[in-house]
Design an enzyme around this catalytic site. Structure first.
Site, PDB file in Angstrom:
ATOM      1  N   CYS A 154     -34.764 -21.474  23.853  1.00 50.10           N
ATOM      2  CA  CYS A 154     -34.609 -21.242  25.289  1.00 50.10           C
ATOM      3  C   CYS A 154     -35.616 -22.060  26.092  1.00 50.10           C
ATOM      4  CB  CYS A 154     -34.744 -19.763  25.611  1.00 50.10           C
ATOM      5  SG  CYS A 154     -36.264 -19.007  24.999  1.00 50.10           S
ATOM      6  N   HIS A 446     -38.981 -14.743  26.169  1.00 47.20           N
ATOM      7  CA  HIS A 446     -37.718 -15.434  26.428  1.00 47.20           C
ATOM      8  C   HIS A 446     -37.806 -16.166  27.762  1.00 47.20           C
ATOM      9  CE1 HIS A 446     -33.459 -16.307  26.477  1.00 47.20           C
ATOM     10  NE2 HIS A 446     -33.321 -15.687  27.628  1.00 47.20           N
TER      11      HIS A 446
END
Length: 514
Positions: A154, A446
């Site tokens: 990510c 994340h």
């Protein structure tokens, strides 16, 4: 004007016959006023547009308003039945709709209409003109698409999205200018070639599923082994590594950024000016350093708020303007931080005053907040929110803005010279991308981002893409901000500005895209 009864009767009969002819030749169109639906429907002879997504019938003037407010892009023109796209602002071709349109246009027992064959069939001469002047790229191509997470990737996805929403990068890769370069080291080793494949796949193909940047990931691992492996990386470090790899892929010398002609450094390259003033002999040392981003320390801002309020205020938001102001505010350093080389001090440690300003602003500004600190070897994240604007004026933080009068140190800043050749938008930037990190430290968590496309914001969370509002964007706890300059300016304007400001070397925006 007066007329005899016979002439008046002839004019009236001719006008009535003309109205009847028009009613037969042209279907009377009825539409409602979108601004005031309570008004009576308006009858007109011009064609109307029937929305495919609702039952609204709009005039030619109202179709743009309906498309913008409702985001209903497709409509049917009432005369010819052709498909109109509000996003393209033009009639578009679709094989399915065109087949239905032709079938409906053919004379049948149900409609009883007769059309000339030339009205429904194209000719060779027309095809010779239509096909070379048609844009074969469909409306679906270029739609917002997410990135498939290939295993803790990510951090790469958000930087790739930031690049794709940078107009300078987008125009460069979509025109395949890198492929035309003779300095490419070869597709098997070139990171820029992998970037080109990702740009074309995302922005020029009719796909709606997420894009898997496997080629870019593989070549990033080969070029930088520290990134290899399925573990979380820092998005800011990957951005710096990616720019360095793209810089080398153009055949440029590593670590040589001055006067580099590659697009990546013309877009992100800037200069910091550091002025060191010895508090003992008043000797001034000036140096300039290249930068590709601004890293702002928020830890000191948090400590200052605690001291000012005498209570814990870690939850109190900071302001981006305050962080930039403190970054360019002079600070006093101890004797252990500076050695004065003047004849008077003779290379002895001295207390000094350090002043950092921005000598050159790039067209694309990357701002990173230092959210990670290491206490006794344990990395900790600072989750204090920093408020940021949608439009940012960077000119107050430049070297030119910080010129002072030579009378007193406490004298206020000298005003910038006012000139009609100096547009106010020269130092203004528009927010393009906001990168957010969720988690306790850099080794986990994340990444997701918000990107602006035209006037609409989207949230990109791996392969998931959703609409976002400005309020959601401004409420995000940003880690990295990308701003794009509003006005690049021309070389003639910059030369004129330099001449009008008495030869001042420092420009609010110097260089840009040359």
């Amino acid at each position: 004007m007066s007329a005899t009864p016979d002439v008046a009767e002839k004019l009236t009969n001719a006008y009535t016959n003309l109205q009847g002819t028009l009613s037969k030749a042209l279907e009377v169109q009825t539409t409602k006023d979108l601004k005031d639906p309570k008004k009576e429907p308006v009858t007109m002879l011009r064609p109307t547009y029937s929305c495919l997504q609702c039952n609204t019938i709009s005039s030619m003037e109202d179709r743009e308003l309906h498309s913008h407010e409702k985001r209903h892009r497709l409509s049917i023109e009432s005369r010819s039945g052709c498909l109109y796209c509000g996003m393209c602002d033009d009639f578009v071709y679709d094989p399915t709709f065109e087949k239905i349109r032709i079938e409906q246009s053919l004379p049948t027992t149900s409609n009883g209409r007769k059309r000339k064959l030339s009205a429904i069939c194209s000719h060779g001469e027309e095809d010779k003109f239509i096909f070379p002047n048609s844009n074969l790229l469909s409306c679906l191509a270029g739609a917002p698409r997410g990135m498939i997470n290939l295993g803790q990737t990510c951090y790469m996805s958000v930087i790739l999205q930031a690049m794709m929403h940078n107009p300078l990068m987008r125009n460069f890769f979509m025109s395949e200018r890198h492929g035309k370069s003779k300095k490419c080291p070869g597709e098997e080793q070139c990171v820029a070639c992998a970037m080109t494949l990702s740009f074309i796949d995302v922005l020029a193909t009719e796909k709606i599923e997420g894009h898997g940047p496997s080629e870019l990931l593989h070549k990033s691992w080969l070029k930088n082994p520290a990134l290899a492996g399925h573990r979380q990386q820092d998005a800011h470090e990957y951005f710096q590594a990616l720019l360095d790899q793209l810089h080398k892929s153009c055949g440029c010398v590593a670590q040589v950024y001055k006067n580099c002609e590659c697009l990546y450094h013309q877009s992100f390259y800037g200069k910091l000016r550091s002025t060191m003033t010895c508090l003992s002999c008043k000797n001034v040392t000036v140096s300039e350093d290249p930068i590709i981003d601004l890293s702002l320390d928020i830890r000191q801002q948090i400590k200052r708020k605690k001291v000012d309020a005498k209570v814990s205020t870690t939850e109190t938001p900071l302001e981006l303007s305050t962080c930039l102001k403190n970054f360019t505010t002079p600070e006093k350093l101890g004797a252990d931080a500076y050695t004065c080389k003047s004849d008077q001090c003779e290379n002895t440690p001295q207390r000094t005053k350090k002043h950092m300003t921005i000598k050159k602003l790039p067209p694309a500004v990357c701002i990173q907040f230092k959210r990670y600190e290491h206490n006794k070897g344990n990395p900790q994240k600072l989750n204090t929110k920093v408020n940021f604007p949608l439009q940012l004026d960077m000119s107050p933080y430049t070297s030119r803005a910080h010129r002072k009068k030579k009378t007193s140190e406490n004298q206020p800043l000298s005003p910038l010279p006012v000139s009609p050749l100096t547009p106010r938008s020269l130092g203004w930037y528009d927010l393009s991308t906001v990168v957010v990190h969720e988690g306790l430290d850099v080794t986990g968590g994340h990444y997701y981002c918000f990107c602006r496309r035209d006037d609409q914001w989207f949230k990109f969370d791996d392969h998931r893409v959703t609409l976002a509002t400005e309020a959601q964007v401004l409420d995000a706890n940003a880690y990295i901000l990308f701003y794009i300059i509003r006005h690049l300016g021309s070389a003639a304007e910059k030369a004129a500005i330099t001449e009008k400001t008495n030869g001042v070397a420092e420009q609010t925006v110097e260089g840009g895209c040359q």
